[in-house]
Scaffold this motif. Structure first.
Motif, PDB file in Angstrom:
ATOM      1  N   VAL A 361       0.857  -1.215  -0.118  1.00 17.15           N
ATOM      2  CA  VAL A 361       0.063  -0.040   0.139  1.00 17.15           C
ATOM      3  C   VAL A 361       0.747   1.215  -0.052  1.00 17.15           C
ATOM      4  CG1 VAL A 361      -1.654   1.217   1.286  1.00 17.15           C
ATOM      5  CG2 VAL A 361      -2.007  -1.080   1.272  1.00 17.15           C
ATOM      6  N   THR A 362       0.491   2.046  -0.571  1.00 18.30           N
ATOM      7  CA  THR A 362       0.925   3.780  -0.616  1.00 18.30           C
ATOM      8  C   THR A 362      -0.285   4.498  -0.175  1.00 18.30           C
ATOM      9  OG1 THR A 362       2.322   5.561  -1.569  1.00 18.30           O
ATOM     10  CG2 THR A 362       0.701   4.188  -3.046  1.00 18.30           C
ATOM     11  N   ALA A 363       0.036   5.362   0.727  1.00 18.12           N
ATOM     12  CA  ALA A 363      -0.980   6.116   1.295  1.00 18.12           C
ATOM     13  C   ALA A 363      -0.615   7.410   1.957  1.00 18.12           C
ATOM     14  CB  ALA A 363      -1.499   5.269   2.592  1.00 18.12           C
ATOM     15  N   SER A 364      -1.432   8.435   1.904  1.00 19.25           N
ATOM     16  CA  SER A 364      -1.266   9.629   2.372  1.00 19.25           C
ATOM     17  C   SER A 364      -0.842   9.540   3.708  1.00 19.25           C
ATOM     18  CB  SER A 364      -2.543  10.640   2.265  1.00 19.25           C
ATOM     19  OG  SER A 364      -2.975  10.558   0.933  1.00 19.25           O
ATOM     20  N   ARG A 365      -0.035  10.278   4.047  1.00 17.33           N
ATOM     21  CA  ARG A 365       0.635  10.348   5.440  1.00 17.33           C
ATOM     22  C   ARG A 365      -0.151  11.424   6.125  1.00 17.33           C
ATOM     23  NH1 ARG A 365       5.421   9.323   8.111  1.00 17.33           N
ATOM     24  NH2 ARG A 365       6.327   8.668   6.230  1.00 17.33           N
ATOM     25  N   TRP A 366      -1.260  10.639   6.992  1.00 15.63           N
ATOM     26  CA  TRP A 366      -2.255  10.981   7.764  1.00 15.63           C
ATOM     27  C   TRP A 366      -1.962  10.420   9.356  1.00 15.63           C
ATOM     28  CZ3 TRP A 366      -3.930  15.535   6.643  1.00 15.63           C
ATOM     29  CH2 TRP A 366      -4.276  15.850   5.407  1.00 15.63           C
ATOM     30  N   PRO A 367      -2.097  11.119  10.454  1.00 15.84           N
ATOM     31  CA  PRO A 367      -1.945  10.665  11.747  1.00 15.84           C
ATOM     32  C   PRO A 367      -2.779   9.426  11.674  1.00 15.84           C
ATOM     33  CG  PRO A 367      -1.984  12.979  11.887  1.00 15.84           C
ATOM     34  CD  PRO A 367      -2.249  12.614  10.612  1.00 15.84           C
ATOM     35  N   THR A 368      -4.214   9.410  11.510  1.00 14.88           N
ATOM     36  CA  THR A 368      -5.031   8.267  11.657  1.00 14.88           C
ATOM     37  C   THR A 368      -4.233   7.037  11.047  1.00 14.88           C
ATOM     38  OG1 THR A 368      -6.859   9.385  11.690  1.00 14.88           O
ATOM     39  CG2 THR A 368      -7.191   7.015  10.882  1.00 14.88           C
ATOM     40  N   PHE A 369      -3.781   7.253   9.578  1.00 13.79           N
ATOM     41  CA  PHE A 369      -3.266   5.961   9.064  1.00 13.79           C
ATOM     42  C   PHE A 369      -2.104   5.405   9.943  1.00 13.79           C
ATOM     43  CE2 PHE A 369      -4.865   7.253   4.542  1.00 13.79           C
ATOM     44  CZ  PHE A 369      -6.059   7.280   5.064  1.00 13.79           C
ATOM     45  N   LEU A 370      -1.232   6.374  10.454  1.00  3.71           N
ATOM     46  CA  LEU A 370       0.001   6.285  10.874  1.00  3.71           C
ATOM     47  C   LEU A 370      -0.369   5.350  12.378  1.00  3.71           C
ATOM     48  CD1 LEU A 370       2.137   9.206  10.119  1.00  3.71           C
ATOM     49  CD2 LEU A 370       2.821   6.890   9.661  1.00  3.71           C
ATOM     50  N   HIS A 371      -1.460   5.800  13.053  1.00  5.32           N
ATOM     51  CA  HIS A 371      -1.746   5.184  14.292  1.00  5.32           C
ATOM     52  C   HIS A 371      -2.039   3.834  14.283  1.00  5.32           C
ATOM     53  CE1 HIS A 371      -3.566   5.188  18.461  1.00  5.32           C
ATOM     54  NE2 HIS A 371      -4.621   4.233  17.813  1.00  5.32           N
ATOM     55  N   TYR A 372      -2.467   3.173  12.879  1.00  7.46           N
ATOM     56  CA  TYR A 372      -2.698   1.665  12.678  1.00  7.46           C
ATOM     57  C   TYR A 372      -1.573   1.106  12.016  1.00  7.46           C
ATOM     58  CZ  TYR A 372      -7.369   2.777  14.685  1.00  7.46           C
ATOM     59  OH  TYR A 372      -8.267   3.278  15.750  1.00  7.46           O
ATOM     60  N   PHE A 373      -0.955   1.772  10.994  1.00 11.30           N
ATOM     61  CA  PHE A 373       0.037   1.242  10.273  1.00 11.30           C
ATOM     62  C   PHE A 373       1.151   2.245  10.148  1.00 11.30           C
ATOM     63  CE2 PHE A 373      -3.899  -0.493   8.555  1.00 11.30           C
ATOM     64  CZ  PHE A 373      -3.741  -1.821   8.549  1.00 11.30           C
ATOM     65  N   PRO A 374       2.177   1.888  10.968  1.00  6.47           N
ATOM     66  CA  PRO A 374       3.501   2.723  10.903  1.00  6.47           C
ATOM     67  C   PRO A 374       4.273   2.733   9.521  1.00  6.47           C
ATOM     68  CG  PRO A 374       3.871   0.722  12.077  1.00  6.47           C
ATOM     69  CD  PRO A 374       2.390   0.739  11.627  1.00  6.47           C
ATOM     70  N   ASP A 375       5.231   3.550   9.509  1.00  6.86           N
ATOM     71  CA  ASP A 375       6.219   3.410   8.281  1.00  6.86           C
ATOM     72  C   ASP A 375       6.697   1.942   7.855  1.00  6.86           C
ATOM     73  OD1 ASP A 375       6.611   6.146   7.390  1.00  6.86           O
ATOM     74  OD2 ASP A 375       7.117   6.503   9.563  1.00  6.86           O
ATOM     75  N   GLU A 376       6.767   1.171   8.602  1.00  2.96           N
ATOM     76  CA  GLU A 376       7.232  -0.271   8.466  1.00  2.96           C
ATOM     77  C   GLU A 376       6.367  -0.954   7.833  1.00  2.96           C
ATOM     78  OE1 GLU A 376       6.572  -2.356  12.540  1.00  2.96           O
ATOM     79  OE2 GLU A 376       7.928  -0.990  12.573  1.00  2.96           O
ATOM     80  N   ALA A 377       4.958  -0.350   7.682  1.00  2.00           N
ATOM     81  CA  ALA A 377       3.836  -1.371   6.987  1.00  2.00           C
ATOM     82  C   ALA A 377       3.280  -0.513   5.810  1.00  2.00           C
ATOM     83  CB  ALA A 377       2.805  -1.448   8.230  1.00  2.00           C
ATOM     84  N   VAL A 378       3.697   0.640   5.572  1.00  4.63           N
ATOM     85  CA  VAL A 378       2.937   1.420   4.439  1.00  4.63           C
ATOM     86  C   VAL A 378       4.026   2.274   3.987  1.00  4.63           C
ATOM     87  CG1 VAL A 378       1.206   3.026   3.732  1.00  4.63           C
ATOM     88  CG2 VAL A 378       0.560   0.943   5.173  1.00  4.63           C
TER      89      VAL A 378
END
Length: 455
Positions: A361-378
Motif C-alpha cells: 500500500v501507498t497512502a497519504s501520510r495522515w496521523p490516523t493511518f500512522l496510528h494503525y500502520f506505521p512506516d514499516e507497514a505502508v
C-alpha cells in the motif's frame, strides 16, 4: 454531505430491487447470505431455545442492504438477536422484507443530493418517519437496544419513545459531522454552523447510552467535546477476512506490467486525481505501469477528463462496478494499492482490504493511518503531493522486496483489526448494555453476547 456515499472507501452495494431472495449486488457479494455458513456453525444452548431473543433495531439514513449495516445486522442475527433495520427505500425495493434473518422496514423516501437546505429537509423528514416507525415497532417487538447510525447525529432522537421506556440506545458515529462539514466548506472550527453541529453531536452522545466510533481520532475528538471516555467504543470498519481472500494466487511471474489499483466510491476527497497527476512522472520511470480504478461516483467524469488532458488515457482504466470475484482477483495481483485521502477524517475500508489481500500500500501520510500502520507497514507520501507520490511508487517498483516486507508487516498488524475481532467488540457493546456493564468494550475486553430474555 452525501449519506449514500460512505467515506470509508469500499464499493457500495446496489441491489436493483428489494423483493425475493438476495441477489448479487454491484459489489458482487455471492448469492444468498454471506453469513449463512457461520450461522450454521452456531450451537444455540438448549436452555436458550425456551426464551425469546432480545429485539434490536438499527436506524440508518441509507439504503439496505448497503454498506456496513448488513454486516453488523447479520452479526447480531448470528449472535441470537431479533434484528430490525429502518432505512431508505430505492425504487423497486419492497417496503418490508426479511433478508438473511434481518427484518427490513424501508421508509417511502430516497436520498437526493442538493443544497444544505435540501439536506436539512431530508434529514428532518427521515427523522420524523423513523421516529414513528421505531415507536410503532417497539410497541410490537419490545426492543432491548436501538442503534442509530449517523448522519445526522440528531437522528438518535428517533429512539426517543423507547429511550423513555428504558430501552438502551447506541449512537454509531461514522462521520464526525463538524469536521466533515468544515472540510467540505473550508470553514474553521469556530464557524457558527460547525460549532452548532458540535453542540448537536455532544447532545446526541449525551442522549445515547453508548457511542461507537470507527477509529481512534474520532474517539479523541468526541472526548475533547466532553463525551465521557468510558462511554465511547472503537469498532474499526474493517474488511471481512472471509470475503477478502484471493480467488487465485497472484501471478508472481508478471514483469511486463506494474499495476496500481484503487477501488471504491469516486469522490474528489479520495484523491485519485493526485495519482493521475503523478502518472506521467511515474510512467517515465516505471515501464508497463497501468492504473485500474474500480467503482463509480460523482468525480469519475472529472478524472477521465484529467487523464485526457495529461495524456494518460491509455494508462488508466475506469472499470466501474465489477463482479466481486473479478475485483478480488485484480486487487490481489496488484503491485500497489493506492489510498490517497485528502483529509484525516476516516480510516478507509479500502486500506484494510488491500492489507487483507497482502497488497503493498501507498497512502497519504495522515496521523490516523500512522496510528494503525506505521512506516514499516505502508509506503507513505505527503497528502495531495503528486511528486512525492510518484517518488514513493518508483521506490516501490525498484525495491519490490521492501514492498513485500511492508505488506507482510501490515498483515501482521491487521490480525487485530480484522472483522472477526472487531465483531466481538461490536457485540460486546450490546452485551454490556443488556447486562448492565458500563465501558468494558471501550477498554478492549471481549464480552460475550447474552441476547435472550424470558418470554
Amino acid at each position: 454531505m452525501d449519506a449514500s456515499h460512505h467515506p470509508c472507501g469500499g464499493i457500495p452495494s446496489r441491489l436493483p430491487g428489494g423483493g425475493g431472495a438476495p441477489r448479487p449486488d454491484a459489489r458482487g457479494w455471492p448469492k444468498g447470505c454471506p453469513s449463512t455458513v457461520a450461522r450454521e456453525r452456531i450451537r444455540v444452548p438448549e436452555a436458550t431455545r425456551r426464551v425469546k431473543p432480545a429485539a434490536a433495531c438499527i436506524v440508518r439514513h441509507n439504503y439496505y442492504p448497503d454498506t456496513h449495516v448488513r454486516r453488523d445486522a447479520e452479526a447480531l442475527v448470528e449472535a441470537g438477536y431479533d434484528v430490525s433495520v429502518v432505512s431508505l427505500r430505492r425504487p423497486g425495493q419492497a417496503a418490508r422484507e426479511a433478508l438473511c434473518g434481518v427484518n427490513v422496514y424501508r421508509l417511502p423516501m430516497q436520498h437526493r443530493r442538493g443544497s444544505s437546505l435540501r439536506y436539512a429537509w431530508e434529514y428532518t423528514l427521515f427523522l420524523f418517519l423513523a421516529f414513528l416507525t421505531v415507536t410503532a415497532l417497539h410497541v410490537k417487538k419490545r426492543f432491548r437496544v436501538v442503534e442509530v447510525d449517523n448522519m445526522p447525529d440528531i437522528l438518535v432522537l428517533s429512539a426517543l419513545v423507547p429511550r423513555l421506556l428504558g430501552v438502551r440506545v447506541i449512537l454509531y458515529v461514522f462521520d464526525n459531522m463538524p469536521e466533515l462539514l468544515a472540510y467540505l466548506r473550508g470553514w474553521s472550527a469556530r464557524h457558527p454552523v460547525v460549532r452548532f453541529l458540535a453542540f448537536l453531536e455532544r447532545l446526541s452522545a449525551r442522549f445515547a447510552d453508548r457511542v461507537i466510533v470507527t477509529q481512534e481520532m474520532p474517539r479523541r475528538a468526541m472526548a475533547s467535546r466532553g463525551v465521557p471516555r468510558h462511554k465511547i467504543a472503537v469498532v474499526l470498519n474493517s474488511a471481512d477476512e472471509t470475503a477478502f481472500v484471493p480467488s487465485a494466487a497472484p501471478d508472481a511471474g508478471r514483469r511486463d506490467v506494474f499495476q496500481i489499483v484503487s477501488h471504491g466510491v469516486i469522490l474528489e476527497r479520495y484523491g485519485v486525481q493526485v495519482l493521475i497527476e503523478a502518472l506521467p512522472s511515474i510512467a517515465a520511470q516505471v515501464p508497463g505501469v497501468e492504473v485500474q480504478v474500480f467503482g463509480e461516483g460523482e468525480y469519475r467524469r472529472a478524472l477521465e477528463e484529467q487523464a485526457r488532458r495529461n495524456g494518460t488515457t491509455q494508462l488508466v482504466s475506469f472499470r466501474g462496478f465489477a463482479p466481486f470475484d473479478e475485483l478480488i482477483a485484480t486487487l490481489a495481483r496488484a503491485d500497489v494499492g493506492y489510498v490517497g485521502m485528502l483529509n484525516d477524517l476516516v480510516l478507509p475500508n479500502k486500506l484494510m482490504e488491500y492489507v487483507a489481500l497482502g497488497v503493498p500500500v501507498t497512502a497519504s501520510r495522515w496521523p490516523t493511518f500512522l496510528h494503525y500502520f506505521p512506516d514499516e507497514a505502508v509506503a507513505y507520501f505527503r497528502p495531495g503531493d503528486p511528486e512525492d507520490l510518484a517518488a514513493a511508487i518508483v521506490r516501490m517498483h525498484r525495491n519490490p522486496a521492501s514492498s513485500r516486507a511492508r505488506a507482510r508487516r501490515a498483515k501482521e498488524l491487521y490480525q487485530d483489526y480484522r472483522w472477526s475481532v472487531q465483531r466481538e467488540v461490536y457485540l460486546g457493546v450490546y452485551s454490556e448494555l443488556l447486562n448492565g456493564v458500563v465501558g468494558a468494550s471501550a477498554m478492549g475486553s471481549r464480552v460475550g453476547a447474552a441476547p435472550y430474555q424470558r418470554s
